[in-house]
Design an enzyme around this catalytic site. Structure first.
Site, PDB file in Angstrom:
ATOM      1  N   ASP A   1       0.825  -1.207   0.000  1.00  0.00           N
ATOM      2  CA  ASP A   1       0.000   0.000   0.000  1.00  0.00           C
ATOM      3  C   ASP A   1       0.860   1.258   0.000  1.00  0.00           C
ATOM      4  O   ASP A   1       1.427   1.626   1.024  1.00  0.00           O
ATOM      5  CB  ASP A   1      -0.930  -0.012   1.218  1.00  0.00           C
ATOM      6  CG  ASP A   1      -1.871   1.185   1.260  1.00  0.00           C
ATOM      7  OD1 ASP A   1      -2.081   1.798   0.187  1.00  0.00           O
ATOM      8  OD2 ASP A   1      -2.394   1.497   2.336  1.00  0.00           O
TER       9      ASP A   1
ATOM     10  N   ASP B   1      -1.622   5.038  -5.796  1.00  0.00           N
ATOM     11  CA  ASP B   1      -1.973   4.236  -4.625  1.00  0.00           C
ATOM     12  C   ASP B   1      -2.161   2.766  -4.993  1.00  0.00           C
ATOM     13  O   ASP B   1      -3.171   2.392  -5.602  1.00  0.00           O
ATOM     14  CB  ASP B   1      -3.258   4.776  -3.995  1.00  0.00           C
ATOM     15  CG  ASP B   1      -3.702   3.963  -2.776  1.00  0.00           C
ATOM     16  OD1 ASP B   1      -2.839   3.306  -2.171  1.00  0.00           O
ATOM     17  OD2 ASP B   1      -4.896   3.995  -2.445  1.00  0.00           O
TER      18      ASP B   1
END
Length: 488
Positions: free
Chosen positions: A96, A313
């Site tokens: 992440d 992201d």
């Protein structure tokens, strides 16, 4: 035998320099001969020693295997394995870039998932079972520094706690722990070594939202953000890795890919500067081109400010565009394929009935960023599989958001090398078949050398003990010779 030969050679060299007069060095035991020492104590001491030795090589990269896929029907996330504690315990954690902290589920979490739809066993971290674990107190300097960034709180007892909320509404809370983190370090040409270092990470005792669903359950999240408590920042601050990391996420088949704390090299790489003073990896998106035509979008809708901008992201599966860009984008795609497909709406999503390959029908898209860097998207980078039973095999993978933040998720990041160069404050990318080997750069902290070595998916298995030991021993001999000859 090799160890004896090296030491004899070193002794002979010293003796020759000093006219044959050897120096006598007094050796003392670290642990008394008559005292029994637990094996784990010896291992822990060796790990600290090895970390110092490897650190002196300065410039190694850390290699992780990647599993998972961008396909939303098969979980829609990429994850890797990390090892924590003594003895080491393995955890599967989502990759992440939209958050900063590495956290894993604590054994004390009573309502956390017990099984996973990804077909992996869920593990729980128990600080009491690790001989090297220690809690982070509120008085610890680590805690006081991150309290200022809202990454920590001290409302419960003396434990340094945290509470995070993610963009999809899920959340986690717990407390910080410091323990050993294990990794494979590439320290030079054909040299890979197992190593470890102490890091601070989160131990989750409470989870909400999608984190509680067994079908997408995982052991934790591996945050790759820019703040001081990310693993990238912690390791680079100790000189263990450079302040750069890279990934190549495989889009087709079963997914997977590569992840390194270091720089993947490719001559076709293009770079765009990071927008400064932002908590996320913000890029300056300036225009979108579909089928060679620039869309009529006011560049101001992409400008970075409070709650506005474009971020990269890996923790997001699809890709999200602000409304003022989304509508022109979908209209342009639909117009370009209206003669060769049947556009239909399915659950308020634009879908297309097709009779041939999407690569033969759908146009190429280009996202244009500051610095003249273009991110070229193939149809599979903006379309997702629809519902075949409902007769909608392909649907728009880009989604509309009402707020001002556009998010580039795995849908567009897959099948590309991405390099996050935090030292030069830029992100680079290029199209790549992520099932192929990649070249990685190993640069010393003093920029004394630069080596492009090949990294494959099985790189960690290439290591032989003798190669690593020879490298370490030669380094120790060199340091010893320097001390004896020059008094340093």
């Amino acid at each position: 035998m090799e160890f004896l030969i090296i030491l004899l050679a070193a002794t002979a060299a010293v003796s020759a320099v000093h006219g044959g007069a050897g120096r006598v060095l007094t050796l003392e035991r670290v642990f008394p001969a008559n005292k029994t020492v637990e094996l784990e104590v010896l291992r822990a001491r060796d790990r600290v020693r090895h970390a110092r030795i490897l650190q002196s090589f300065s410039g190694g990269i850390v290699d992780f295997n990647v599993a998972g896929t961008s396909d939303p029907y098969y979980g829609g996330l990429y994850f890797t394995k990390v090892k924590l504690g003594s003895p080491p315990k393995e955890f599967n954690v989502q990759i992440d870039t939209g958050s900063d902290i590495l956290w894993v589920t604590c054994s004390s979490c009573s309502d956390c998932p017990q099984s996973s739809g990804f077909g992996v066993d869920l593990n729980f971290f128990n600080a009491g079972s690790s001989s090297t674990a220690s809690s982070v107190s509120c008085s610890d300097s680590v805690c006081s520094s991150i309290v200022q960034t809202s990454d920590a709180s001290c409302s419960e007892g003396n434990q340094c706690g945290y509470r995070f909320q993610y963009g999809d509404g899920s959340g986690t809370s717990g407390h910080y722990v410091t323990d050993l983190f294990y990794f494979d370090t590439i320290v030079g040409p054909s040299m890979v070594a197992n190593s470890s270092a102490y890091i601070t990470f989160g131990c989750s005792t409470y989870q909400t939202g999608s984190l509680t669903k067994p079908d997408k359950a995982i052991d934790g999240i591996f945050g790759f953000g820019q703040r001081d408590l990310s693993v990238v920042s912690q390791l680079s601050s100790h000189g263990i890795t450079p302040k750069v990391f890279s990934h190549c996420l495989k889009g087709d088949g079963t997914g997977g890919g590569k992840l390194v704390l270091g720089e993947i090299l490719d001559p076709t790489m293009v770079y765009s500067p990071l927008v400064p003073s932002q908590p996320h990896y913000n890029l300056d998106l300036q225009s979108i081109v579909v089928n060679g035509q620039m869309l009529p979008i006011d560049p101001a809708v992409f400008a970075t400010s409070d709650n506005h901008g474009t971020i990269v992201d890996t923790g997001t599966t699809l890709t999200y565009l602000v409304a003022d860009a989304f509508e022109p984008f979908v209209n342009a795609i639909t117009s370009a394929v209206s003669q060769s497909t049947t556009p239909v709406l399915s659950k308020d999503t634009q879908c297309y009935l097709v009779t041939s390959s999407i690569n033969e029908i759908f146009p190429e898209v280009s996202l244009n960023f500051a610095g003249g860097a273009a991110m070229v998207l193939k149809p599979e980078n903006y379309l997702v599989h629809g519902d075949p039973e409902g007769g909608t095999p392909w649907c728009m993978g880009f989604q509309k958001v009402q707020n001002g933040v556009s998010i580039l998720g795995d849908l567009v990041l897959k099948d590309k090398i991405f390099v996050y160069d935090l030292s030069k404050k830029r992100i680079g990318w290029t199209d790549y078949d992520c099932s192929n080997d990649v070249n990685v750069s190993i640069t010393s902290s003093k920029d004394e050398y630069r080596y492009a070595g090949e990294l494959s998916e099985s790189s960690s298995s290439r290591t032989t003990t003798s190669v690593v030991l020879q490298a370490l021993l030669l380094h120790m001999v060199a340091v010893t010779l320097g001390s004896l000859l020059y008094g340093k």
